[in-house]
Scaffold this active site. Sequence first.
Site, PDB file in Angstrom:
ATOM      1  N   ASP A   2       0.831  -1.200   0.000  1.00  0.00           N
ATOM      2  CA  ASP A   2       0.000   0.000   0.000  1.00  0.00           C
ATOM      3  C   ASP A   2       0.868   1.254   0.000  1.00  0.00           C
ATOM      4  OD1 ASP A   2       0.464   0.975   2.796  1.00  0.00           O
ATOM      5  OD2 ASP A   2      -0.444  -0.942   3.299  1.00  0.00           O
ATOM      6  N   ILE A   3       0.241   2.392  -0.197  1.00  0.00           N
ATOM      7  CA  ILE A   3       0.975   3.640  -0.398  1.00  0.00           C
ATOM      8  C   ILE A   3       1.831   4.014   0.801  1.00  0.00           C
ATOM      9  CG2 ILE A   3      -0.927   5.082   0.455  1.00  0.00           C
ATOM     10  CD1 ILE A   3      -0.194   7.095  -1.782  1.00  0.00           C
TER      11      ILE A   3
END
Length: 333
Positions: free
Chosen positions: A97-98
């Site tokens: 994820d970011i």
Amino acid sequence: MLARAGVASRREVERLIEAGRVALNGQVLTTPAIKVEPGDILTVDGEVVTEAEPARLFRYHKPVGLLTSHKDPQGRPTLFDRLPGGLPRLISVGRLDINSEGLLLLTNDGGLARALEMPQTGVVRRYRARAHGRVTQARLDTLKAGITVEGVRYGSIEATLDKAKEGPQGSNLWITVVLAEGKNREVRRVLEALGLKVNRLIRLSYGPFALATLGPGEVEEVGPRVIREQLAQHIAPQNLPTGDRPAWKAPSKAAAGPRRGAVELDRRPARGGKPHAAKAKPHRANASAAASGEPAKKKEYKAGWAKPKRKPVIAKAAAPKRRSGGKPGAKRR
């Protein structure tokens, strides 16, 4: 075939077909259940898909702030926008994820990516998480039996409490997490179910491949011999790479320019708001000579300045003298 050619993962290819972006011999496809014969022309968005290359694999150190996606509707930066030039079209093996960082495998083989992602394959992922809260090793050990969070069942997870530091706001923890599923945001959700707030997550390894000393944003290709030794069971024999050396080499750091702080790139504002000079200034003694065109003079040193320091002389211990007419070590009467 599209996944094998590195166009996208199998799931994403199905979405491309549903959107009417894939055509075979000029006819738009509505289902992926179509056999592609030799000589057929397969296109995606009007571009012809060439024959698949041998399987290739790359290690990438994903930094925080990049999406693991080719495109983002919100216009956020993606890791594929930041990759260096000269690489083939790649897809990721799983996602980060970011807000997560660490090792991400990239490949041109969608079939290989799918095989490494599937929980049935049992590829082990290792993470290091920094979390805020309090937990005991005994409670972390309960994750070995699996856990259900908001209706989602997670398999066996091995979590080890590495370091805990008490503070006025609570405890800051470092936890090593080992799992073999890799579901969406699995580490964060499982630790949050134990009352912990993960504020940093680093993937250290994925199967036999480790992050090691790879710097953030750096890419390194895995050699063909390593692929054959480690991943042959996941790749069709005709798609296995040959040779021993990688086909792509990362740009050297020297080619990217001098390191930050070097004289050539020192553009920090000096006193008065003016940037520093691009080159080092000559010595004061040579400044006038350079202006007049005369050869520069060597700097004169005072007598004794250039003399090397004398090393201290260490006296060797004298050997014991032997007395004549007797054996060594014998006492004299």
